[in-house]
Design an enzyme around this catalytic site. Structure first.
Site, PDB file in Angstrom:
ATOM      1  N   ASN A 104       0.845  -1.203   0.000  1.00 20.67           N
ATOM      2  CA  ASN A 104       0.000   0.000   0.000  1.00 20.67           C
ATOM      3  C   ASN A 104       0.874   1.244   0.000  1.00 20.67           C
ATOM      4  O   ASN A 104       1.931   1.289   0.628  1.00 20.67           O
ATOM      5  CB  ASN A 104      -1.039  -0.009   1.127  1.00 20.67           C
ATOM      6  CG  ASN A 104      -0.460  -0.115   2.519  1.00 20.67           C
ATOM      7  OD1 ASN A 104       0.589  -0.717   2.710  1.00 20.67           O
ATOM      8  ND2 ASN A 104      -1.141   0.454   3.491  1.00 20.67           N
ATOM      9  N   GLU A 117      -2.964  -4.738  -2.944  1.00 14.24           N
ATOM     10  CA  GLU A 117      -3.479  -5.668  -3.958  1.00 14.24           C
ATOM     11  C   GLU A 117      -3.639  -4.983  -5.306  1.00 14.24           C
ATOM     12  O   GLU A 117      -3.246  -5.496  -6.347  1.00 14.24           O
ATOM     13  CB  GLU A 117      -4.838  -6.237  -3.520  1.00 14.24           C
ATOM     14  CG  GLU A 117      -4.803  -7.054  -2.255  1.00 14.24           C
ATOM     15  CD  GLU A 117      -5.055  -6.220  -1.008  1.00 14.24           C
ATOM     16  OE1 GLU A 117      -4.581  -5.054  -0.956  1.00 14.24           O
ATOM     17  OE2 GLU A 117      -5.708  -6.718  -0.089  1.00 14.24           O
ATOM     18  N   CYS A 150     -10.089  -5.334   0.576  1.00 14.07           N
ATOM     19  CA  CYS A 150     -11.254  -4.444   0.664  1.00 14.07           C
ATOM     20  C   CYS A 150     -12.189  -4.692  -0.521  1.00 14.07           C
ATOM     21  O   CYS A 150     -11.845  -5.408  -1.467  1.00 14.07           O
ATOM     22  CB  CYS A 150     -10.800  -2.977   0.692  1.00 14.07           C
ATOM     23  SG  CYS A 150     -10.322  -2.325  -0.927  1.00 14.07           S
TER      24      CYS A 150
HETATM   25  N1  THU Z   1      -5.121  -1.662   2.619  1.00 16.65           N
HETATM   26  C1  THU Z   1      -4.511  -2.470   1.704  1.00 16.65           C
HETATM   27  O1  THU Z   1      -3.477  -2.107   1.135  1.00 16.65           O
HETATM   28  N2  THU Z   1      -5.052  -3.674   1.446  1.00 16.65           N
HETATM   29  C2  THU Z   1      -6.124  -4.200   2.115  1.00 16.65           C
HETATM   30  O2  THU Z   1      -6.522  -5.317   1.852  1.00 16.65           O
HETATM   31  C3  THU Z   1      -6.792  -3.403   3.150  1.00 16.65           C
HETATM   32  C4  THU Z   1      -6.347  -1.992   3.276  1.00 16.65           C
HETATM   33  C5  THU Z   1      -4.472  -0.389   2.953  1.00 16.65           C
HETATM   34  C6  THU Z   1      -5.131   0.850   2.447  1.00 16.65           C
HETATM   35  C7  THU Z   1      -4.628   1.884   3.430  1.00 16.65           C
HETATM   36  O3  THU Z   1      -3.351   2.346   3.005  1.00 16.65           O
HETATM   37  C8  THU Z   1      -4.454   1.122   4.711  1.00 16.65           C
HETATM   38  O4  THU Z   1      -4.417  -0.263   4.356  1.00 16.65           O
HETATM   39  C9  THU Z   1      -5.549   1.331   5.716  1.00 16.65           C
HETATM   40  O5  THU Z   1      -6.790   1.179   5.159  1.00 16.65           O
END
Ligand code: THU
Length: 194
Positions: A104, A117, A150
């Site tokens: 992320n 993802e 998500c």
């Molecule tokens: N996030 C992801 O990268 N993948 C997930 O499956 C859930 C959430 C990230 C987005 C954001 O940077 C942080 O986690 C908190 O939501």
């Protein structure tokens, strides 16, 4: 409600009466809950269930899944999440055997950031579209709980499956174990499609 009072007064036997009397009255909102008769006539009750595997520890996991989780854990180190402090890593194995990683990446402008993802999936689509994704693992820090994709990532995982014409195995790791599904289809029933 007015409708259910009427319903109670009239009882189940007078379905035809309430139709005549109340369907034209905009003040009265009829819902299916008030009229079990409708449920018998035109509603099909269904239940969605899906298969998944749960592994308590890495030892029990298939070797390929375990290796991909280790790659995803390495990708967590490259996350940029100074705002949420929730670091996520993703790793995918392509049919050629090549491993891609994502993490992320957050932004000063909050909604501009991107999940691990989707950063991986969009890179795969942009640079490796002719090499289908066979499996994708997700890891996070903190890692006390399994990290599940998500809603938007579930849609994009399904888009990728449709685009490549084959399922993507998804390994959602955390708490020392993992939950595995054999396709993103399991994670998103009634998927949007243009
Ligand atoms: N996030 C992801 O990268 N993948 C997930 O499956 C859930 C959430 C990230 C987005 C954001 O940077 C942080 O986690 C908190 O939501």
């Amino acid at each position: 409600s007015a409708a259910s009072d009427v319903y109670k007064r009239q009882g189940l036997s007078s379905e035809m009466n309430w139709q005549a009397e109340f369907l034209d009255n905009p003040e009265i909102r009829l819902t299916f809950d008030h009229f079990p008769f409708f449920q018998k006539q035109g509603i099909m009750e269904n239940r969605f269930s899906f298969d998944y595997q749960h592994y308590d520890s890495p030892e029990g996991m298939p070797a390929g899944d375990r290796e991909l989780v280790e790659e995803a854990r390495r990708a967590v180190a490259r996350a940029y999440a100074p705002y949420s402090k929730f670091r996520v890593g993703a790793a995918a194995r392509l049919r050629s055997g090549k491993i891609l990683c994502g993490s992320n990446q957050e932004s000063e402008v909050f909604p501009a950031g991107m999940c691990a993802e989707r950063s991986l999936l969009f890179h795969a689509g942009a640079c490796h579209a002719d090499d289908p994704i066979e499996a994708l693992a997700i890891a996070s820090e903190p890692s006390e709980r399994e990290c599940y994709p998500c809603g938007q990532c579930r849609q994009v995982l399904l888009d990728a499956e449709r685009r490549q014409g084959s399922p993507i195995r998804i390994i959602m790791s955390g708490a020392g174990g993992a939950t595995v599904v054999d396709s993103a289809v399991r994670l998103l029933p009634f998927t949007f499609q243009l």
